[in-house]
Scaffold this motif. Structure first.
Motif, PDB file in Angstrom:
ATOM      1  N   HIS A   1      11.549   8.176   9.492  1.00 30.69           N
ATOM      2  CA  HIS A   1      10.061   8.512   9.044  1.00 30.69           C
ATOM      3  C   HIS A   1       9.630   8.488   7.232  1.00 30.69           C
ATOM      4  O   HIS A   1       8.402   8.302   7.383  1.00 30.69           O
ATOM      5  CB  HIS A   1      10.091  10.221   9.049  1.00 30.69           C
ATOM      6  N   GLU A   2       9.948   8.495   7.001  1.00 32.82           N
ATOM      7  CA  GLU A   2      10.167   8.515   5.458  1.00 32.82           C
ATOM      8  C   GLU A   2       9.616   6.836   4.863  1.00 32.82           C
ATOM      9  O   GLU A   2       8.943   6.493   4.418  1.00 32.82           O
ATOM     10  CB  GLU A   2      11.952   8.168   4.786  1.00 32.82           C
ATOM     11  N   LEU A   3      10.071   5.798   5.717  1.00 33.37           N
ATOM     12  CA  LEU A   3       9.742   4.607   5.739  1.00 33.37           C
ATOM     13  C   LEU A   3       8.344   4.239   6.052  1.00 33.37           C
ATOM     14  O   LEU A   3       7.160   3.625   5.429  1.00 33.37           O
ATOM     15  CB  LEU A   3      10.311   3.911   7.018  1.00 33.37           C
ATOM     16  N   ASN A   4       7.438   5.457   6.831  1.00 32.08           N
ATOM     17  CA  ASN A   4       5.739   5.355   7.358  1.00 32.08           C
ATOM     18  C   ASN A   4       5.945   5.310   5.996  1.00 32.08           C
ATOM     19  O   ASN A   4       4.413   4.752   5.611  1.00 32.08           O
ATOM     20  CB  ASN A   4       5.848   6.544   7.742  1.00 32.08           C
ATOM     21  N   ASN A   5       5.487   5.985   5.067  1.00 35.98           N
ATOM     22  CA  ASN A   5       5.166   6.242   3.511  1.00 35.98           C
ATOM     23  C   ASN A   5       5.000   4.917   3.066  1.00 35.98           C
ATOM     24  O   ASN A   5       3.683   4.580   2.881  1.00 35.98           O
ATOM     25  CB  ASN A   5       5.364   7.334   2.530  1.00 35.98           C
ATOM     26  N   PRO A   6       5.873   4.328   2.637  1.00 34.73           N
ATOM     27  CA  PRO A   6       5.515   2.678   2.140  1.00 34.73           C
ATOM     28  C   PRO A   6       4.877   2.367   3.040  1.00 34.73           C
ATOM     29  O   PRO A   6       4.405   0.957   2.746  1.00 34.73           O
ATOM     30  CB  PRO A   6       6.966   2.072   1.962  1.00 34.73           C
ATOM     31  N   LEU A   7       4.890   2.260   3.800  1.00 36.66           N
ATOM     32  CA  LEU A   7       4.262   1.123   5.268  1.00 36.66           C
ATOM     33  C   LEU A   7       3.332   1.925   5.384  1.00 36.66           C
ATOM     34  O   LEU A   7       2.472   0.801   5.565  1.00 36.66           O
ATOM     35  CB  LEU A   7       5.273   1.952   6.873  1.00 36.66           C
ATOM     36  N   ASN A   8       2.675   3.007   5.512  1.00 34.71           N
ATOM     37  CA  ASN A   8       1.367   2.690   4.832  1.00 34.71           C
ATOM     38  C   ASN A   8       0.603   2.661   4.349  1.00 34.71           C
ATOM     39  O   ASN A   8      -0.248   1.662   4.028  1.00 34.71           O
ATOM     40  CB  ASN A   8       1.281   4.514   4.885  1.00 34.71           C
ATOM     41  N   ASN A   9       1.394   3.022   3.017  1.00 34.26           N
ATOM     42  CA  ASN A   9       0.832   2.508   1.486  1.00 34.26           C
ATOM     43  C   ASN A   9       0.430   0.745   1.816  1.00 34.26           C
ATOM     44  O   ASN A   9      -0.587  -0.070   1.247  1.00 34.26           O
ATOM     45  CB  ASN A   9       1.624   2.639   0.803  1.00 34.26           C
ATOM     46  N   ILE A  10       1.262   0.174   2.447  1.00 33.37           N
ATOM     47  CA  ILE A  10       1.247  -1.414   2.400  1.00 33.37           C
ATOM     48  C   ILE A  10       0.325  -1.420   3.746  1.00 33.37           C
ATOM     49  O   ILE A  10      -0.756  -2.239   3.133  1.00 33.37           O
ATOM     50  CB  ILE A  10       2.455  -2.470   2.680  1.00 33.37           C
ATOM     51  N   MET A  11      -0.453  -0.810   4.130  1.00 34.28           N
ATOM     52  CA  MET A  11      -1.130  -1.043   6.272  1.00 34.28           C
ATOM     53  C   MET A  11      -2.382  -0.785   4.975  1.00 34.28           C
ATOM     54  O   MET A  11      -2.983  -1.919   4.977  1.00 34.28           O
ATOM     55  CB  MET A  11      -0.545  -0.697   7.134  1.00 34.28           C
ATOM     56  N   LEU A  12      -2.635   0.478   3.884  1.00 30.89           N
ATOM     57  CA  LEU A  12      -3.513   0.485   3.956  1.00 30.89           C
ATOM     58  C   LEU A  12      -4.291  -0.621   2.452  1.00 30.89           C
ATOM     59  O   LEU A  12      -4.907  -1.121   2.461  1.00 30.89           O
ATOM     60  CB  LEU A  12      -3.513   1.654   2.621  1.00 30.89           C
ATOM     61  N   THR A  13      -3.231  -0.480   1.196  1.00 33.30           N
ATOM     62  CA  THR A  13      -3.247  -1.801   0.869  1.00 33.30           C
ATOM     63  C   THR A  13      -4.004  -3.002   1.367  1.00 33.30           C
ATOM     64  O   THR A  13      -4.751  -4.059   0.646  1.00 33.30           O
ATOM     65  CB  THR A  13      -2.474  -2.263   0.298  1.00 33.30           C
ATOM     66  N   ALA A  14      -3.174  -3.547   2.292  1.00 33.30           N
ATOM     67  CA  ALA A  14      -3.570  -5.499   2.949  1.00 33.30           C
ATOM     68  C   ALA A  14      -5.135  -4.973   4.026  1.00 33.30           C
ATOM     69  O   ALA A  14      -5.553  -5.789   3.476  1.00 33.30           O
ATOM     70  CB  ALA A  14      -2.093  -4.983   4.180  1.00 33.30           C
ATOM     71  N   HIS A  15      -4.909  -3.818   4.086  1.00 33.57           N
ATOM     72  CA  HIS A  15      -6.060  -3.847   5.091  1.00 33.57           C
ATOM     73  C   HIS A  15      -7.086  -3.905   4.072  1.00 33.57           C
ATOM     74  O   HIS A  15      -8.279  -4.937   4.004  1.00 33.57           O
ATOM     75  CB  HIS A  15      -6.534  -2.822   5.789  1.00 33.57           C
ATOM     76  N   THR A  16      -6.660  -3.114   3.196  1.00 32.89           N
ATOM     77  CA  THR A  16      -8.163  -3.355   1.637  1.00 32.89           C
ATOM     78  C   THR A  16      -8.182  -4.275   1.459  1.00 32.89           C
ATOM     79  O   THR A  16      -9.229  -5.165   1.065  1.00 32.89           O
ATOM     80  CB  THR A  16      -7.299  -2.592   0.940  1.00 32.89           C
ATOM     81  N   MET A  17      -7.527  -5.361   0.955  1.00 31.36           N
ATOM     82  CA  MET A  17      -7.422  -6.565   0.014  1.00 31.36           C
ATOM     83  C   MET A  17      -7.905  -7.523   2.048  1.00 31.36           C
ATOM     84  O   MET A  17      -9.022  -8.666   1.343  1.00 31.36           O
ATOM     85  CB  MET A  17      -6.260  -6.779   0.290  1.00 31.36           C
ATOM     86  N   LEU A  18      -8.009  -7.666   2.952  1.00 31.42           N
ATOM     87  CA  LEU A  18      -8.908  -8.316   3.983  1.00 31.42           C
ATOM     88  C   LEU A  18      -9.564  -7.959   3.939  1.00 31.42           C
ATOM     89  O   LEU A  18     -10.996  -8.609   3.810  1.00 31.42           O
ATOM     90  CB  LEU A  18      -7.968  -7.839   5.117  1.00 31.42           C
ATOM     91  N   GLU A  19     -10.293  -6.886   4.023  1.00 34.73           N
ATOM     92  CA  GLU A  19     -11.558  -6.305   4.102  1.00 34.73           C
ATOM     93  C   GLU A  19     -12.511  -6.769   3.307  1.00 34.73           C
ATOM     94  O   GLU A  19     -13.800  -7.389   2.854  1.00 34.73           O
ATOM     95  CB  GLU A  19     -11.683  -4.810   4.616  1.00 34.73           C
ATOM     96  N   ASP A  20     -12.051  -6.626   1.620  1.00 34.77           N
ATOM     97  CA  ASP A  20     -12.683  -6.467   0.636  1.00 34.77           C
ATOM     98  C   ASP A  20     -12.671  -7.491  -0.103  1.00 34.77           C
ATOM     99  O   ASP A  20     -12.772  -7.574  -1.448  1.00 34.77           O
ATOM    100  CB  ASP A  20     -13.156  -5.368  -0.309  1.00 34.77           C
TER     101      ASP A  20
END
Lengths: 133, 419
Positions: free
Chosen positions: B285-304
């Motif tokens: 569960h704890e891994l979900n936090n950094p994973l989420n941060n990575i996912m949000l950041t990577a997608h933001t980078m990809l889109e914008d």
């Protein structure tokens, strides 16, 4: 009727606010981002938001408490719960207490905006959000 | 015996027992057998000695009787001789008695030689012969009716002289033999008393020795079991010079200790794995936090990425790296704990150890809605110990506190560590 959807985003992970804040603005909504639950609660008491997005697992105050505070204040506000610890028990508790939806970490910005759009839809802001998503 | 040898050979094969089995063997069985054999031989010697002594006394008794008879005959002869000189009678009786004495003497001559000296024996024989020949002379005089008072008185003097001599020697012989017999009787009376004393003394010594041999290893075993009870599983070391029946017990205990050690290690490992199981759910569960941060950041980078400034891009890349690091340290923390490790004793910073442990359990704490407050004295001295095992102890304390916290809700401060 207000022009823009008013959103409060609360997560003690700073990056969540950093990434989702601009994304929400880009989608055409007003957003206030908080990392400190206490400050967020104070703000909720000052202002009625259309949507409150809160992480559930935070150091001092948990998301369920935020949900309860919002419910006390207003029936209209949609509360969306973000959680890294998605359990059935937690989901049931949140829904029972009147949460609009639950988003499990990790999620894509798209997924998040879709839930916001759904909330906007149920509040009658459909047009703007759908265009952004 | 053959079976026993096989057993011992088998025992020698395990290394921990070598010290115990290298010693020469001196078992209690052998010990007791030796004592038994000694006492048997001793009793036999006493019995044989007594039989011989009694035989001797019997022979002596016969001899004393013979000597007495000899003395009696001589005295009788002398009495008759006296009567003859006083009243002129009994001369034949004197001759008869003298010849009886002679026959007794010749029958026992060999024996007398051993009691008296050869010279004395010779004297006795000569005296008796003289005495008899004098009596014969008297008989001749009497028969022939010669009444020579001068000759008679000369013979009488000689007779008296030899007679007195003979009585003296015979009495001495009897006395000597009686004394010797008495001495022997005396000795034989003492033998049982002496042997009793000797047997008692040796018995006491042997008993004391045996008891010490028994008690010493027993005491040692008791000490060892106490030591084992306190959790010291090091093998029993030999303290006695010899191997005996207790060695078998000690070898068996050492075997048991080896088993206990391996069981304890397995138990520690299983406890650890259970804790790892509990932690794994939390870590996932704890891994979900950094994973989420990575996912949000990577997608933001990809889109914008076209719209983002260089600074913004740099910030996001840094976020990605930091969050990846965070994920790695979460996983590494658990893996470090889960890894099987040798037990090492080293100086430890207990404060850091407690903080590490709390980090490990932080998710469980969050999920339980609990809070951990630590109060760690800053100038804490280093303590020797096994860091891994101590971590596990602290972790168990925290996890148990969380269970209590969940079930009762009473524990307001789940863990307050004051070191």
């Amino acid at each position: 009727m207000k022009e823009k959807l008013e959103i409060l985003l609360l997560d003690d992970e700073a990056i969540v606010g950093n990434r989702l804040g601009p994304a929400i603005k880009k989608a055409g909504c007003n957003v206030e981002v908080f990392e400190d639950p206490q400050k967020a609660l104070n703000r909720i008491n000052e202002k009625e938001f259309d949507v409150v997005v809160t992480d559930i697992m935070m150091a001092d105050v948990n998301g369920i408490q935020v949900l309860e505070e919002v419910r006390k204040k207003s029936d209209k506000t949609k509360v969306i719960i973000i959680t890294g610890y998605a359990t059935v028990a937690l989901a049931r508790e949140a829904m029972d207490k009147g949460a609009f939806d639950i988003i499990a970490k990790p999620f894509r910005p798209k997924d998040f905006l879709a839930v916001i759009a759904k909330a906007a839809d149920s509040l009658g802001y459909k047009r703007e959000i759908v265009a952004a998503a | 015996m053959y079976k026993k040898n096989i057993f011992q050979k088998k025992l020698v094969s395990t290394t921990a027992d070598n010290g115990l089995l290298e010693r020469p063997q001196f078992s209690f069985r052998l010990h007791i057998s030796l004592v038994f054999i000694f006492f048997s031989l001793f009793s036999m010697a006493i019995i044989v000695g007594s039989v011989i002594a009694i035989n001797r006394i019997q022979k002596k008794l016969h001899f004393v009787q013979a000597s007495e008879r000899y003395l009696f005959e001589i005295e009788q002869a002398r009495r008759s001789e006296k009567n003859y000189f006083l009243y002129g009678t009994n001369l034949e009786n004197a001759v008869q008695n003298a010849s009886n004495a002679k026959s007794i003497l010749s029958q026992n001559l060999q024996k007398i030689v051993t009691v008296l000296s050869a010279e004395q024996t010779e004297t006795i024989v000569v005296h008796l012969d003289r005495y008899r020949s004098l009596l014969q002379e008297l008989m001749v005089l009497e028969k022939n009716g010669i009444d020579s008072s001068a000759k008679k008185s000369k013979i009488e003097n000689s007779l008296r002289k030899y007679g007195a001599e003979m009585v003296k020697v015979a009495a001495a012989l009897v006395d000597k033999e009686q004394d010797s017999m008495n001495a022997m009787l005396h000795l034989i009376q003492r033998i049982p008393i002496y042997s009793l004393v000797v047997v008692l003394l040796i018995g006491l010594f042997v008993a004391r020795f045996l008891v010490q041999r028994l008690i010493k290893p027993l005491k040692y075993l008791v000490e060892c079991t106490h030591r084992i009870a306190t959790g010291d599983f090091s093998p029993i070391k030999p303290i006695r010079k010899y191997r005996d029946e207790f060695t078998t017990v000690e070898v068996a205990i050492n075997r048991m200790l080896e088993q206990l050690k391996s069981h304890e290690a397995a138990m520690v490992e299983s406890h650890k794995l259970r804790a790892v199981g509990t932690l794994t759910a939390g870590v996932a569960h704890e891994l979900n936090n950094p994973l989420n941060n990575i996912m949000l950041t990577a997608h933001t980078m990809l889109e914008d990425y076209k719209d983002l400034s260089e600074d913004e891009l740099l910030e996001m890349v840094n976020d990605l790296i930091n969050e990846a690091d965070r994920s790695r340290s979460i996983v590494r923390n658990l893996l470090d704990f889960a890894r099987e490790s040798e037990s090492i004793s080293e100086p430890l910073d207990l404060g850091a150890l407690v903080n590490d442990t709390i980090k490990l359990a932080l998710n469980q704490v969050k999920v339980s809605g609990a809070k951990i407050e630590t109060q760690i004295q800053p100038d804490l001295p280093r303590t020797r110990g096994d860091g891994q095992q101590l971590k596990q102890v602290f972790l168990n304390l925290i996890l148990n506190a969380l269970v209590t916290f969940k079930s009762s809700g009473i524990v307001t401060k789940p863990l307050k560590s004051q070191c």
